[in-house]
Design a protein around this motif. Structure first.
Motif, PDB file in Angstrom:
ATOM      1  N   THR A   6       0.842  -1.194   0.000  1.00  0.00           N
ATOM      2  CA  THR A   6       0.000   0.000   0.000  1.00  0.00           C
ATOM      3  C   THR A   6       0.878   1.246   0.000  1.00  0.00           C
ATOM      4  O   THR A   6       2.002   1.226   0.507  1.00  0.00           O
ATOM      5  CB  THR A   6      -0.950   0.040   1.215  1.00  0.00           C
ATOM      6  N   ASN A   7       0.351   2.304  -0.565  1.00  0.00           N
ATOM      7  CA  ASN A   7       1.052   3.591  -0.522  1.00  0.00           C
ATOM      8  C   ASN A   7       0.511   4.443   0.626  1.00  0.00           C
ATOM      9  O   ASN A   7       0.793   5.623   0.717  1.00  0.00           O
ATOM     10  CB  ASN A   7       0.950   4.323  -1.858  1.00  0.00           C
ATOM     11  N   GLN A   8      -0.288   3.814   1.499  1.00  0.00           N
ATOM     12  CA  GLN A   8      -0.837   4.484   2.677  1.00  0.00           C
ATOM     13  C   GLN A   8      -0.434   3.701   3.931  1.00  0.00           C
ATOM     14  O   GLN A   8      -1.220   2.927   4.473  1.00  0.00           O
ATOM     15  CB  GLN A   8      -2.354   4.601   2.571  1.00  0.00           C
ATOM     16  N   SER A  10      -0.301   4.270   6.913  1.00  0.00           N
ATOM     17  CA  SER A  10      -1.152   4.422   8.099  1.00  0.00           C
ATOM     18  C   SER A  10      -2.305   3.420   8.104  1.00  0.00           C
ATOM     19  O   SER A  10      -2.929   3.197   9.135  1.00  0.00           O
ATOM     20  CB  SER A  10      -1.697   5.846   8.189  1.00  0.00           C
ATOM     21  N   SER A  11      -2.574   2.778   6.953  1.00  0.00           N
ATOM     22  CA  SER A  11      -3.661   1.790   6.882  1.00  0.00           C
ATOM     23  C   SER A  11      -3.205   0.386   7.281  1.00  0.00           C
ATOM     24  O   SER A  11      -4.035  -0.499   7.477  1.00  0.00           O
ATOM     25  CB  SER A  11      -4.258   1.750   5.471  1.00  0.00           C
ATOM     26  N   ARG A  22      -2.591  -5.466   4.306  1.00  0.00           N
ATOM     27  CA  ARG A  22      -1.713  -4.471   3.700  1.00  0.00           C
ATOM     28  C   ARG A  22      -0.327  -4.546   4.318  1.00  0.00           C
ATOM     29  O   ARG A  22      -0.190  -4.740   5.518  1.00  0.00           O
ATOM     30  CB  ARG A  22      -2.296  -3.081   3.901  1.00  0.00           C
ATOM     31  N   HIS A  24       4.032  -3.032   3.910  1.00  0.00           N
ATOM     32  CA  HIS A  24       4.959  -2.066   3.325  1.00  0.00           C
ATOM     33  C   HIS A  24       5.496  -2.647   2.022  1.00  0.00           C
ATOM     34  O   HIS A  24       5.703  -3.856   1.906  1.00  0.00           O
ATOM     35  CB  HIS A  24       6.130  -1.792   4.275  1.00  0.00           C
TER      36      HIS A  24
END
Length: 61
Positions: A6-8, A10-11, A22, A24
């Motif tokens: 994911t590019n988020q 924090s999720s 999800r 890194h």
């Protein structure tokens, strides 16, 4: 279930959708090189260590 990067960040570790895990991007890249397509995956919430979980689920004797 989907296991993906994911590019988020924090999720990561949160219940965002119905079933996705999800990670890194760097962790996904390391696993991609080591885990063959079709490998069985156990997704669980547990305080037990990996070896104990593997024994309980027949991955090691």
């Amino acid at each position: 279930y989907g296991i993906h990067g994911t590019n988020q960040p924090s999720s990561i570790g949160k219940y965002i959708s119905n079933g996705c895990v999800r990670m890194h991007k760097s962790d996904v890249e390391r696993l991609y090189e080591k885990v063959p397509i079709g490998t069985k995956v156990l997704i669980t919430l547990s305080n037990e260590d990996f070896k104990t979980l593997a024994k309980k689920n027949g991955a090691i004797k």
